[in-house]
Design a protein around this motif. Structure first.
Motif, PDB file in Angstrom:
ATOM      1  N   SER A   1       0.872  -1.125  -0.039  1.00 11.78           N
ATOM      2  CA  SER A   1       0.028  -0.163  -0.033  1.00 11.78           C
ATOM      3  C   SER A   1       0.944   1.270  -0.093  1.00 11.78           C
ATOM      4  CB  SER A   1      -0.791  -0.233   1.398  1.00 11.78           C
ATOM      5  OG  SER A   1      -1.757  -0.984   1.290  1.00 11.78           O
ATOM      6  N   MET A   2       0.185   2.139  -0.473  1.00  8.46           N
ATOM      7  CA  MET A   2       1.124   3.578  -0.565  1.00  8.46           C
ATOM      8  C   MET A   2      -0.035   4.825  -0.426  1.00  8.46           C
ATOM      9  SD  MET A   2       1.874   3.140  -4.526  1.00  8.46           S
ATOM     10  CE  MET A   2       1.616   1.524  -4.270  1.00  8.46           C
ATOM     11  N   ARG A   3       0.352   6.070  -0.106  1.00 11.16           N
ATOM     12  CA  ARG A   3      -0.655   6.962  -0.145  1.00 11.16           C
ATOM     13  C   ARG A   3       0.179   7.982  -1.416  1.00 11.16           C
ATOM     14  NH1 ARG A   3      -5.621   7.920   1.144  1.00 11.16           N
ATOM     15  NH2 ARG A   3      -5.885   9.947   1.764  1.00 11.16           N
ATOM     16  N   ALA A   4      -0.976   8.346  -2.294  1.00  9.89           N
ATOM     17  CA  ALA A   4      -0.541   9.075  -3.492  1.00  9.89           C
ATOM     18  C   ALA A   4      -1.441  10.278  -3.791  1.00  9.89           C
ATOM     19  CB  ALA A   4      -0.545   8.311  -4.614  1.00  9.89           C
ATOM     20  N   VAL A   5      -0.822  11.463  -4.191  1.00 11.05           N
ATOM     21  CA  VAL A   5      -1.682  12.401  -4.665  1.00 11.05           C
ATOM     22  C   VAL A   5      -2.145  12.224  -6.335  1.00 11.05           C
ATOM     23  CG1 VAL A   5      -1.509  14.867  -5.355  1.00 11.05           C
ATOM     24  CG2 VAL A   5      -0.433  14.242  -3.370  1.00 11.05           C
ATOM     25  N   VAL A   6      -3.431  12.039  -6.521  1.00 13.78           N
ATOM     26  CA  VAL A   6      -3.630  11.650  -7.713  1.00 13.78           C
ATOM     27  C   VAL A   6      -4.201  12.677  -8.864  1.00 13.78           C
ATOM     28  CG1 VAL A   6      -4.441   9.381  -6.923  1.00 13.78           C
ATOM     29  CG2 VAL A   6      -6.296  11.336  -7.039  1.00 13.78           C
ATOM     30  N   ALA A   7      -4.454  13.956  -8.046  1.00 17.38           N
ATOM     31  CA  ALA A   7      -4.960  15.232  -8.736  1.00 17.38           C
ATOM     32  C   ALA A   7      -4.405  16.339  -8.069  1.00 17.38           C
ATOM     33  CB  ALA A   7      -6.330  15.276  -9.153  1.00 17.38           C
ATOM     34  N   ALA A   8      -3.745  17.461  -8.818  1.00 23.51           N
ATOM     35  CA  ALA A   8      -3.321  18.640  -8.039  1.00 23.51           C
ATOM     36  C   ALA A   8      -3.596  19.852  -8.761  1.00 23.51           C
ATOM     37  CB  ALA A   8      -1.896  18.759  -7.862  1.00 23.51           C
TER      38      ALA A   8
ATOM     39  N   ARG B   1     -12.749  20.607  -5.529  1.00 19.44           N
ATOM     40  CA  ARG B   1     -13.720  20.515  -4.749  1.00 19.44           C
ATOM     41  C   ARG B   1     -14.746  19.812  -5.303  1.00 19.44           C
ATOM     42  NH1 ARG B   1     -13.644  26.885  -4.239  1.00 19.44           N
ATOM     43  NH2 ARG B   1     -13.310  26.305  -6.397  1.00 19.44           N
ATOM     44  N   GLY B   2     -14.891  19.626  -6.642  1.00 17.22           N
ATOM     45  CA  GLY B   2     -15.940  19.040  -7.455  1.00 17.22           C
ATOM     46  C   GLY B   2     -15.908  17.536  -7.665  1.00 17.22           C
ATOM     47  N   ILE B   3     -14.953  17.035  -6.872  1.00 16.22           N
ATOM     48  CA  ILE B   3     -14.977  15.447  -7.212  1.00 16.22           C
ATOM     49  C   ILE B   3     -16.171  14.734  -6.695  1.00 16.22           C
ATOM     50  CG2 ILE B   3     -13.658  15.063  -5.048  1.00 16.22           C
ATOM     51  CD1 ILE B   3     -12.085  12.923  -6.409  1.00 16.22           C
TER      52      ILE B   3
ATOM     53  N   ALA C   1      -7.952   1.669  -5.457  1.00 15.13           N
ATOM     54  CA  ALA C   1      -7.383   3.021  -4.986  1.00 15.13           C
ATOM     55  C   ALA C   1      -8.738   3.326  -3.895  1.00 15.13           C
ATOM     56  CB  ALA C   1      -7.422   4.249  -6.065  1.00 15.13           C
ATOM     57  N   THR C   2      -8.476   3.505  -2.546  1.00 18.14           N
ATOM     58  CA  THR C   2      -9.478   3.683  -1.561  1.00 18.14           C
ATOM     59  C   THR C   2      -9.196   5.155  -0.872  1.00 18.14           C
ATOM     60  OG1 THR C   2      -8.459   2.304  -0.189  1.00 18.14           O
ATOM     61  CG2 THR C   2     -10.058   1.298  -1.318  1.00 18.14           C
ATOM     62  N   ASP C   3     -10.046   5.287   0.053  1.00 14.47           N
ATOM     63  CA  ASP C   3      -9.866   6.586   1.189  1.00 14.47           C
ATOM     64  C   ASP C   3      -9.636   7.777   0.234  1.00 14.47           C
ATOM     65  OD1 ASP C   3      -9.971   4.980   3.225  1.00 14.47           O
ATOM     66  OD2 ASP C   3      -7.809   4.559   3.177  1.00 14.47           O
ATOM     67  N   ILE C   4     -10.271   7.798  -1.018  1.00 16.12           N
ATOM     68  CA  ILE C   4     -10.086   8.933  -1.842  1.00 16.12           C
ATOM     69  C   ILE C   4     -10.772  10.411  -1.291  1.00 16.12           C
ATOM     70  CG2 ILE C   4     -10.474   9.831  -4.189  1.00 16.12           C
ATOM     71  CD1 ILE C   4     -11.206   7.013  -5.028  1.00 16.12           C
ATOM     72  N   ALA C   5     -10.175  11.272  -1.097  1.00 14.24           N
ATOM     73  CA  ALA C   5     -10.616  12.608  -0.512  1.00 14.24           C
ATOM     74  C   ALA C   5      -9.734  13.738  -0.962  1.00 14.24           C
ATOM     75  CB  ALA C   5     -10.390  12.451   1.048  1.00 14.24           C
ATOM     76  N   ALA C   6     -10.507  14.839  -1.042  1.00 15.23           N
ATOM     77  CA  ALA C   6      -9.912  16.290  -1.298  1.00 15.23           C
ATOM     78  C   ALA C   6      -9.019  16.837  -0.057  1.00 15.23           C
ATOM     79  CB  ALA C   6     -10.850  17.218  -1.762  1.00 15.23           C
ATOM     80  N   LYS C   7      -7.795  16.920  -0.516  1.00 17.42           N
ATOM     81  CA  LYS C   7      -6.976  17.492   0.822  1.00 17.42           C
ATOM     82  C   LYS C   7      -6.457  18.663   0.375  1.00 17.42           C
ATOM     83  CE  LYS C   7      -6.986  13.783   3.529  1.00 17.42           C
ATOM     84  NZ  LYS C   7      -6.695  13.097   4.738  1.00 17.42           N
TER      85      LYS C   7
ATOM     86  N   ALA D   1      -5.636  21.699  -1.906  1.00 16.47           N
ATOM     87  CA  ALA D   1      -5.815  21.922  -3.225  1.00 16.47           C
ATOM     88  C   ALA D   1      -5.518  20.558  -4.073  1.00 16.47           C
ATOM     89  CB  ALA D   1      -4.933  23.117  -3.724  1.00 16.47           C
ATOM     90  N   THR D   2      -5.491  19.435  -3.295  1.00 17.90           N
ATOM     91  CA  THR D   2      -5.153  18.257  -4.038  1.00 17.90           C
ATOM     92  C   THR D   2      -6.061  17.060  -3.598  1.00 17.90           C
ATOM     93  OG1 THR D   2      -3.820  17.268  -2.422  1.00 17.90           O
ATOM     94  CG2 THR D   2      -2.626  18.775  -3.824  1.00 17.90           C
ATOM     95  N   VAL D   3      -6.332  16.177  -4.382  1.00 12.67           N
ATOM     96  CA  VAL D   3      -6.937  14.828  -4.226  1.00 12.67           C
ATOM     97  C   VAL D   3      -5.902  13.506  -3.971  1.00 12.67           C
ATOM     98  CG1 VAL D   3      -8.573  13.368  -5.309  1.00 12.67           C
ATOM     99  CG2 VAL D   3      -8.793  15.816  -5.781  1.00 12.67           C
ATOM    100  N   GLU D   4      -6.209  13.148  -2.826  1.00 13.14           N
ATOM    101  CA  GLU D   4      -5.345  12.060  -2.362  1.00 13.14           C
ATOM    102  C   GLU D   4      -6.161  10.470  -2.363  1.00 13.14           C
ATOM    103  OE1 GLU D   4      -3.207  13.010   1.015  1.00 13.14           O
ATOM    104  OE2 GLU D   4      -2.356  14.940   0.370  1.00 13.14           O
ATOM    105  N   ALA D   5      -5.439   9.636  -2.411  1.00  6.69           N
ATOM    106  CA  ALA D   5      -5.978   8.255  -2.276  1.00  6.69           C
ATOM    107  C   ALA D   5      -4.775   7.488  -1.862  1.00  6.69           C
ATOM    108  CB  ALA D   5      -6.443   7.837  -3.787  1.00  6.69           C
ATOM    109  N   THR D   6      -5.195   6.235  -1.151  1.00  9.36           N
ATOM    110  CA  THR D   6      -4.412   4.812  -0.716  1.00  9.36           C
ATOM    111  C   THR D   6      -4.716   3.870  -1.746  1.00  9.36           C
ATOM    112  OG1 THR D   6      -4.767   5.532   1.662  1.00  9.36           O
ATOM    113  CG2 THR D   6      -4.227   3.212   0.890  1.00  9.36           C
ATOM    114  N   LEU D   7      -3.521   3.629  -2.489  1.00  8.02           N
ATOM    115  CA  LEU D   7      -3.301   2.592  -3.749  1.00  8.02           C
ATOM    116  C   LEU D   7      -2.870   1.337  -3.005  1.00  8.02           C
ATOM    117  CD1 LEU D   7      -1.496   5.022  -6.129  1.00  8.02           C
ATOM    118  CD2 LEU D   7      -4.203   4.829  -5.577  1.00  8.02           C
ATOM    119  N   THR D   8      -3.442   0.359  -3.254  1.00  5.61           N
ATOM    120  CA  THR D   8      -3.113  -1.044  -2.680  1.00  5.61           C
ATOM    121  C   THR D   8      -2.915  -1.893  -3.728  1.00  5.61           C
ATOM    122  OG1 THR D   8      -4.307  -0.553  -0.536  1.00  5.61           O
ATOM    123  CG2 THR D   8      -3.855  -3.066  -1.338  1.00  5.61           C
ATOM    124  N   LEU D   9      -1.706  -2.490  -3.925  1.00  2.00           N
ATOM    125  CA  LEU D   9      -1.463  -3.432  -5.073  1.00  2.00           C
ATOM    126  C   LEU D   9      -1.860  -4.799  -4.918  1.00  2.00           C
ATOM    127  CD1 LEU D   9       2.174  -2.339  -5.825  1.00  2.00           C
ATOM    128  CD2 LEU D   9       0.160  -1.813  -7.327  1.00  2.00           C
ATOM    129  N   SER D  10      -2.403  -5.590  -5.841  1.00  4.27           N
ATOM    130  CA  SER D  10      -2.723  -6.953  -5.717  1.00  4.27           C
ATOM    131  C   SER D  10      -1.703  -7.730  -5.317  1.00  4.27           C
ATOM    132  CB  SER D  10      -3.328  -7.555  -7.013  1.00  4.27           C
ATOM    133  OG  SER D  10      -3.570  -8.634  -7.279  1.00  4.27           O
TER     134      SER D  10
END
Length: 607
Positions: free
Chosen positions: A26-33, A53-55, A81-87, A89-98
Motif C-alpha cells: 500500500s502507499m499514499r498518493a496524490v492523484v490530482a493537483a 472540490r467538485g470530485i 484505490a481507496t480512501d479518496i478525498a480532497a486534501k 488543493a489536491t486529491v489523495e488516495a490510498t493505492l493498494t497493489l494486488s
C-alpha cells in the motif's frame, strides 16, 4: 456534458522516497493537483483545470488501480484505490497493489523508486468556461467523477505522485521530510543494499542526463538514493539556469492525447468528404489516406489498449461492437459536422438578405419588437419626471421548430471504408437545409398571414399593397418607394424608410434588371432614376410576376429567422444501433422564421 473517460498526461521530474509499504503493498498518493492540461474539441484548443472540490466519488469509495489507463483486460487491473478525498488543493488516495505474482515486479519498481507517476481517469459532469487576457479558452471541471487511478510513466499533474514520507497509516501520511544534503555519509550498509543504491544512482543519472564522472562521485561518497536525487536536481538547475535567469513554466503540446489525435483525424475525414472546402493542414496531414478502421486502431493504442491493427474483425468490434466504447461515433460526427458546415456556408439562401436574424432560446413562442415599440421622446421640464411607456401586448410571436433527417451506414460499408455515402449525405443535407429554410421564409410572403392587428401582412389598410397590379417599371417602382417612405410607426411618426432590396421571381427578372440598370440618356426624361439604388434579389420560390421592395432589415424588419441557442445550420449526431451494429447518422435543424411587421415591405402582384 460528455461522459467520455478523460485522462491526463504530462512530464514529471524524479522524486524522493515513497510511502510504499512492501508488507501491505500500500502507499499514499496524490492523484490530482489542479494542473492545467491542454485539450482540443470541435471549437479548437482550450486549457482544462480540475476543481478538487467538485470530485464525485463512486459508491463504495473505491475505484480500480490500472496499468497506464489500460482497461481492455482483467490483467490491466493492478489493485484498487481507496480512501479518496480532497486534501487542501489536491486529491489523495490510498493505492493498494494486488498480491498476484505478475504484479510483484511493479511492486519492486515502486519500492526502488523507479515508478513514481500517478494519473487519474475521470468523466466531466459539469464545467464552466472563461476567456483569458489573450483570448484563450479556459475550462474548469466544476464537477467530475473519478473512474480509475493509474500508475503511469508520465503523469499529468507534476504533483500527482506517490507521496514522499514513511507511511504510518494508509490514510494519514506524515509530512514530507526536509531535503537531504547533496552528499551524505551513512552508516555502513551490507553489500546487497549498497549495490541496489548504486544501481538507482545510475538510473537517476540516466534520467537527468549526467555523465559517468557524476555517478562515480556519488558512489565514492556512499551517497544515499535520496541524496543522489537532490544532487541531480542541483546539477540540472546549475546546467540549465544561468545566474539571474527567472525560471518559468512552459506549456507544451501532448501529441499522445487521444482527444487531440481524434480532432486531427476528424479534420482529415472532413477533407475527404469536402476536399475543396475543408483544408488538410497541420497534424491532420498525418492521417491523409487513412482508412476509418486504421484510425480506430490508432486511437485505441493511444488510450493504452492492446489491439491487433491487422485484425479487421477486432477493429470492427472496437468501432461498432454491441458493448463498444469506441471513439468512432464522435470521430464520425466531428468530421461530418465540419464538412456539413463548410457546404452549408456555401449554399447561402437569398432570404437572409432581406430578413433579419434573431436568436431563439427555446422552442416556445418568442415575441419580437417592432418599429415604434419604444415610446417617442417627449420634452421634460426641469425636475420633471420621465414618462414611461409600456410594450404592446399584441406583438407578433414566432416559434422555432425541430427538424430532422437521418441515414444508416451498415457495417459492411464501414468495413469497406465507403465514406462516399456519408460525404454525399453531408453535402446533400447542407443544400437541403438551406433550400428548406429558403422555402419556409418565402412561403411566409405567399401565405400573407394575418398579423396580431387582425389584418393580413400585405393589405391596403397597411399601406403596403399596390392598388392595381403593375409590371416592374420606373413609375410602379416610384409608387412603391413613395408608399414605403410614408409608413409610420405605432405612435404615428413618419419612418422615412429607404428601399434596399427589389425582390422578384424569375418571370420578372428581366424587367427588374432593366429598371435598375444605368443608361446614358440623351435627354432628362430618359434618365433612369432607380439605377444603382437597390440590390436585386431573384428567387424561384416567388411564383408568377409578383414583386416586392424591402427596406434594410436592420431598420425595419418584416420577417425574422434564427436558430435555437445559436446552433447555426444543421447539426449531425451519430449512434450505434444495438441490434444491427450499423451506424445511425441523424441531422437536426432547429430553425424558426416568421413575419413581425408590415412597415418595411411593399408588394405589387405584378402584370
Amino acid at each position: 456534458m460528455s461522459i467520455e473517460l478523460v485522462t491526463r498526461y504530462a512530464p514529471l521530474a524524479p522524486a524522493g522516497p515513497s510511502t510504499f509499504d512492501p508488507q501491505t503493498r500500500s502507499m499514499r498518493a496524490v492523484v490530482a493537483a489542479g494542473a492545467e492540461v491542454e485539450r482540443y474539441d470541435a471549437r479548437g484548443r482550450y486549457v482544462e483545470v480540475l476543481d478538487h472540490r467538485g470530485i464525485v466519488i463512486p459508491p463504495g469509495g473505491s475505484v480500480p488501480l490500472l496499468n497506464a489507463h489500460r482497461r481492455s483486460d482483467l490483467g490491466d487491473v493492478l489493485g484498487s484505490a481507496t480512501d479518496i478525498a480532497a486534501k487542501g488543493a489536491t486529491v489523495e488516495a490510498t493505492l493498494t497493489l494486488s498480491s498476484r505474482d505478475d504484479v510483484a515486479p511493479i511492486a519492486a519498481d515502486i519500492a526502488a523508486g523507479h515508478i513514481r507517476g500517478v494519473s487519474v481517469g475521470y468523466r466531466v459532469l459539469a464545467r464552466t468556461e472563461t476567456t483569458d487576457a489573450a483570448g484563450g479558452r479556459r475550462v474548469t471541471a466544476t464537477r467530475w467523477e473519478i473512474a480509475e487511478v493509474s500508475l503511469v510513466p508520465i503523469p499529468a499533474d507534476p504533483r500527482a505522485t506517490i507521496r514522499e514520507a514513511p507511511m504510518t497509516t494508509p490514510t494519514e501520511p506524515t509530512p514530507n521530510p526536509a531535503p537531504a544534503p547533496a552528499v551524505v555519509n551513512p552508516p555502513p550498509a551490507d553489500t546487497a543494499t549498497r549495490a541496489s543504491i548504486n544501481l538507482e544512482i545510475r538510473s537517476i543519472a540516466a534520467v537527468a542526463g549526467l555523465d559517468q564522472g557524476w555517478i562515480d562521485s556519488q558512489v565514492d561518497a556512499n551517497a544515499t538514493a535520496e541524496a543522489a536525487r537532490a544532487a541531480a536536481f542541483e546539477a540540472m538547475r546549475a546546467r540549465t539556469a544561468p545566474a539571474g535567469t527567472i525560471r518559468t513554466a512552459t506549456v507544451v503540446h501532448d501529441h499522445g492525447d487521444p482527444i487531440a489525435i481524434r480532432a486531427a483525424m476528424s479534420d482529415a475525414l472532413a477533407h475527404r468528404m469536402a476536399p475543396s472546402l475543408c483544408k488538410l493542414e497541420g497534424r491532420a496531414a498525418e492521417f491523409r489516406g487513412f482508412r476509418v478502421l486504421d484510425m480506430i486502431g490508432d486511437l485505441a493504442q493511444a488510450r493504452g489498449e492492446r489491439i491487433n491493427l491487422r485484425d479487421q474483425a477486432a477493429l470492427m468490434e472496437r468501432a461498432v461492437g454491441a458493448h463498444s466504447t469506441s471513439d468512432f461515433p464522435l470521430l464520425l460526427a466531428d468530421a461530418a459536422n465540419k464538412a456539413l458546415l463548410a457546404n452549408y456556408e456555401v449554399a447561402a439562401p437569398t432570404y437572409r438578405l432581406w430578413a433579419a436574424r434573431r436568436t431563439f432560446s427555446d422552442f416556445k413562442d418568442t415575441s419580437f419588437l417592432r418599429v415604434g415599440d419604444f415610446p417617442r421622446f417627449e420634452e421634460t421640464n426641469e425636475n420633471g419626471e420621465v414618462k414611461f411607456g409600456t410594450l404592446s401586448e399584441n406583438r407578433e410571436k414566432v416559434r422555432a421548430k425541430e427538424l430532422n433527417a437521418g441515414l444508416i451506414i451498415g457495417r459492411r460499408a464501414l468495413l469497406n471504408d465507403d465514406l462516399g455515402a456519408l460525404a454525399d449525405f453531408s453535402s446533400m443535407i447542407a443544400l437541403r437545409a438551406a433550400a428548406d429554410e429558403n422555402k419556409r421564409v418565402y412561403d411566409l410572403l405567399a401565405a400573407n398571414a394575418v398579423l396580431s392587428d387582425g389584418v393580413a401582412l400585405f393589405h391596403a389598410t397597411h399601406g403596403n399593397l399596390a392598388g392595381s397590379a403593375a409590371a416592374i417599371n420606373v413609375s410602379s417602382i416610384g409608387a412603391a418607394v413613395a408608399a414605403l417612405r410614408k409608413q409610420k410607426s405605432l405612435d404615428g411618426l413618419p419612418l422615412n424608410l429607404a428601399p434596399r432590396y427589389l425582390v422578384t421571381g424569375p418571370d420578372s427578372e428581366l424587367a427588374a434588371r432593366q429598371v435598375l440598370a444605368a443608361i446614358t440618356a440623351a435627354k432628362s426624361g430618359d434618365v433612369n432614376p432607380w439605377a444603382g439604388t437597390m440590390e436585386l434579389v431573384v428567387d424561384a420560390n416567388i411564383v408568377g410576376t409578383a414583386w416586392y421592395i424591402f427596406a434594410d432589415p436592420a431598420a425595419a424588419p418584416t420577417a425574422v429567422y434564427g436558430y435555437v441557442s445559436g446552433a447555426e445550420g444543421p447539426q449531425i449526431r451519430t449512434e450505434i444501433d444495438f441490434d444491427t451494429r450499423a451506424v445511425k447518422v441523424a441531422a437536426g435543424l432547429d430553425f424558426g422564421a416568421g413575419v413581425i411587421d408590415f412597415r418595411g415591405a411593399q408588394k405589387n402582384t405584378g402584370a
